[in-house]
Design an enzyme around this catalytic site. Structure first.
Site, PDB file in Angstrom:
ATOM      1  CB  SER A 190      -0.869  -0.006   1.261  1.00 27.38           C
ATOM      2  OG  SER A 190      -1.510   1.238   1.419  1.00 27.38           O
ATOM      3  CE1 TYR A 203      -3.937  -2.285   5.235  1.00 26.83           C
ATOM      4  CE2 TYR A 203      -3.234  -0.013   4.874  1.00 26.83           C
ATOM      5  CZ  TYR A 203      -3.703  -1.220   4.384  1.00 26.83           C
ATOM      6  OH  TYR A 203      -3.925  -1.372   3.031  1.00 26.83           O
TER       7      TYR A 203
HETATM    8  N1  NAP Z   1      -8.744  -0.438  -1.349  1.00 21.92           N
HETATM    9  C1  NAP Z   1      -7.721   0.346  -1.133  1.00 21.92           C
HETATM   10  O1  NAP Z   1      -7.863   1.599  -1.145  1.00 21.92           O
HETATM   11  C2  NAP Z   1      -6.358  -0.236  -0.878  1.00 21.92           C
HETATM   12  C3  NAP Z   1      -5.273   0.660  -0.828  1.00 21.92           C
HETATM   13  C4  NAP Z   1      -4.010   0.151  -0.591  1.00 21.92           C
HETATM   14  C5  NAP Z   1      -3.822  -1.205  -0.436  1.00 21.92           C
HETATM   15  N2  NAP Z   1      -4.879  -2.051  -0.485  1.00 21.92           N
HETATM   16  C6  NAP Z   1      -4.608  -3.472  -0.289  1.00 21.92           C
HETATM   17  O2  NAP Z   1      -5.171  -4.235  -1.338  1.00 21.92           O
HETATM   18  C7  NAP Z   1      -5.598  -5.494  -0.867  1.00 21.92           C
HETATM   19  C8  NAP Z   1      -7.051  -5.715  -1.253  1.00 21.92           C
HETATM   20  O3  NAP Z   1      -7.832  -4.688  -0.686  1.00 21.92           O
HETATM   21  P1  NAP Z   1      -9.345  -4.410  -1.118  1.00 21.92           P
HETATM   22  O4  NAP Z   1      -9.567  -2.976  -0.919  1.00 21.92           O
HETATM   23  O5  NAP Z   1      -9.624  -5.048  -2.425  1.00 21.92           O
HETATM   24  O6  NAP Z   1     -10.113  -5.207   0.046  1.00 21.92           O
HETATM   25  P2  NAP Z   1     -11.661  -5.641   0.123  1.00 21.92           P
HETATM   26  O7  NAP Z   1     -12.466  -5.000  -0.928  1.00 21.92           O
HETATM   27  O8  NAP Z   1     -12.026  -5.452   1.546  1.00 21.92           O
HETATM   28  O9  NAP Z   1     -11.585  -7.203  -0.209  1.00 21.92           O
HETATM   29  C9  NAP Z   1     -10.889  -8.052   0.646  1.00 21.92           C
HETATM   30  C10 NAP Z   1     -10.951  -9.470   0.164  1.00 21.92           C
HETATM   31  O10 NAP Z   1     -10.247 -10.278   1.102  1.00 21.92           O
HETATM   32  C11 NAP Z   1     -11.122 -11.244   1.694  1.00 21.92           C
HETATM   33  N3  NAP Z   1     -10.830 -11.334   3.105  1.00 21.92           N
HETATM   34  C12 NAP Z   1     -10.912 -10.331   4.025  1.00 21.92           C
HETATM   35  N4  NAP Z   1     -10.516 -10.781   5.205  1.00 21.92           N
HETATM   36  C13 NAP Z   1     -10.175 -12.082   5.039  1.00 21.92           C
HETATM   37  C14 NAP Z   1      -9.695 -13.077   5.901  1.00 21.92           C
HETATM   38  N5  NAP Z   1      -9.495 -12.861   7.195  1.00 21.92           N
HETATM   39  N6  NAP Z   1      -9.443 -14.312   5.399  1.00 21.92           N
HETATM   40  C15 NAP Z   1      -9.671 -14.576   4.100  1.00 21.92           C
HETATM   41  N7  NAP Z   1     -10.114 -13.665   3.223  1.00 21.92           N
HETATM   42  C16 NAP Z   1     -10.367 -12.430   3.698  1.00 21.92           C
HETATM   43  C17 NAP Z   1     -12.532 -10.724   1.413  1.00 21.92           C
HETATM   44  O11 NAP Z   1     -13.397 -11.819   1.225  1.00 21.92           O
HETATM   45  P3  NAP Z   1     -14.533 -12.259   2.254  1.00 21.92           P
HETATM   46  O12 NAP Z   1     -15.200 -11.021   2.679  1.00 21.92           O
HETATM   47  O13 NAP Z   1     -15.364 -13.203   1.503  1.00 21.92           O
HETATM   48  O14 NAP Z   1     -13.766 -12.917   3.318  1.00 21.92           O
HETATM   49  C18 NAP Z   1     -12.356 -10.003   0.074  1.00 21.92           C
HETATM   50  O15 NAP Z   1     -12.404 -10.939  -0.981  1.00 21.92           O
HETATM   51  C19 NAP Z   1      -5.351  -5.478   0.639  1.00 21.92           C
HETATM   52  O16 NAP Z   1      -4.139  -6.139   0.926  1.00 21.92           O
HETATM   53  C20 NAP Z   1      -5.250  -4.021   0.977  1.00 21.92           C
HETATM   54  O17 NAP Z   1      -4.476  -3.779   2.118  1.00 21.92           O
HETATM   55  C21 NAP Z   1      -6.141  -1.583  -0.707  1.00 21.92           C
END
Ligand code: NAP
Length: 318
Positions: A190, A203
């Site tokens: 991130s 985080y």
């Molecule tokens: N969105 C942003 O702005 C952003 C920015 C920087 C970095 N990131 C990084 O990008 C990655 C993806 O983020 P995102 O925004 O796409 O997240 P998201 O929309 O919240 O999706 C998270 C995914 O992970 C699964 N998940 C969550 N907790 C879990 C657990 N304990 N065990 C297994 N599966 C789990 C969820 O599935 P279920 O709900 O079915 O479990 C979902 O498929 C992360 O590593 C995040 O830190 C995101």
């Protein structure tokens, strides 16, 4: 000042600026603009192996990686928490792209048993691509001790989901990749891991770990034909960011992933998306020109504002 001294100072200044341009500015332009946008990635993911594994793949960025990999002809192993959501996404992607999709339901906040289950369910598969995407964050920015007081278990969970998942999944699938001398591991870090990020300190530290781990692992295994990339998104419109409407600075997961994949083979540590790269650049420029403390205070002020709004919203909901 006599003119000879002035000439010497001018030559030194021009040399320093010239050196910085060659050392920093040109590589930045290549990694973020010319490479991805003019040349594009030369990595053929479908040639890495038959299967791709994506963690946290039922929503957001993980689901977007899964769709893009399927579009490129890879079979998928999707790993997330909820079996119901996994089956729905597997059907959606399988039907649309005509590839085989398998699912594994595990909760990455769990212990070592998760990885035994994943190993068992993926045994014998020719896995060429691993996307370590799963990650969890705070519900809102908060001081470390208040976070701990609210839920001590959360601090353990965030390390397990954001760090242990990356190291353990890499340990599971690297040997197979090394044996065939090819493979790609994409780790989701991130921008929080590369800029000051108070009130999300645990985080952002887990994400800094992902960058460092990816960087050193790449050096260790590059000569075995393995490509390891750490991607550092800024805001992407997903459940985690709670941003519903995509914009230039908070793109949809699909837009973000297409952009990030165009940097594969060009940059091993990347914001993955030009506006996010510019954001990192502005913060690093602020640090260089006005000092680290100035940049930290600026970010702190901004995050305190976000915290205040979140607490106000929570109070209204109660
Ligand atoms: N969105 C942003 O702005 C952003 C920015 C920087 C970095 N990131 C990084 O990008 C990655 C993806 O983020 P995102 O925004 O796409 O997240 P998201 O929309 O919240 O999706 C998270 C995914 O992970 C699964 N998940 C969550 N907790 C879990 C657990 N304990 N065990 C297994 N599966 C789990 C969820 O599935 P279920 O709900 O079915 O479990 C979902 O498929 C992360 O590593 C995040 O830190 C995101």
């Amino acid at each position: 000042m006599d003119s000879e001294l002035l000439n010497i100072l001018s030559v030194i200044s021009i040399s320093v600026v010239g050196f910085q341009v060659v050392r920093k500015v040109l590589p930045w332009i290549y990694a973020n603009v010319v490479g991805p946008k003019v040349f594009g990635s030369s990595v053929n993911l479908a040639k890495m192996g038959e299967w791709a594994v994506v963690t946290g793949s039922t929503d957001g960025i993980g689901k977007a990686y899964a769709k893009e990999l399927a579009r490129r002809g890879l079979k998928l192993v999707l790993i997330s928490r909820s079996l119901e959501k996994l089956n729905a996404v597997a059907k959606e992607i399988g039907d649309k792209y005509g590839v085989e999709v398998r699912v594994i339901d595990v909760d990455f906040t769990g212990g070592a048993e998760i990885y035994d289950k994943i190993q068992e369910k993926t045994a014998g598969l020719d896995i060429g691509v691993l996307v370590n995407n799963v990650g969890i964050s705070y519900s809102h920015p908060e001081y470390f001790l208040d976070c701990y007081k609210a839920d001590p278990q959360f601090l353990r969970n965030i390390v397990a989901a954001n760090i242990h998942s990356v190291t353990h999944m890499s340990a599971l699938f690297l040997p197979g990749m090394i044996a065939k001398r090819k493979g790609v591991i994409i780790n989701l870090s991130s921008t929080a891991g590369v800029i000051p990020n108070p009130l999300l300190s645990v985080y952002s530290s887990t994400k800094a770990f992902v960058n460092k781990f990816s960087d050193d692992l790449q050096t260790e295994y590059k000569e075995h034909g393995i490509l390891i990339q750490s991607v550092q998104p800024g805001f992407v419109a997903t459940n985690m960011s709670k941003i519903r409407k995509a914009s230039v600075f908070a793109p949809s997961p699909e837009t973000y992933v297409r952009s990030a994949l165009s940097t594969l083979g060009i940059a091993t540590q990347t914001a993955g998306y030009l506006p996010h790269a510019l954001l990192q650049l502005i913060i690093h420029f602020t640090e260089a020109v006005f000092g680290d403390q100035f940049a930290r205070n600026l970010v702190l002020k901004n995050i305190l504002g976000t915290r205040k709004r979140a607490l106000r919203r929570l109070a209204k909901e109660q």
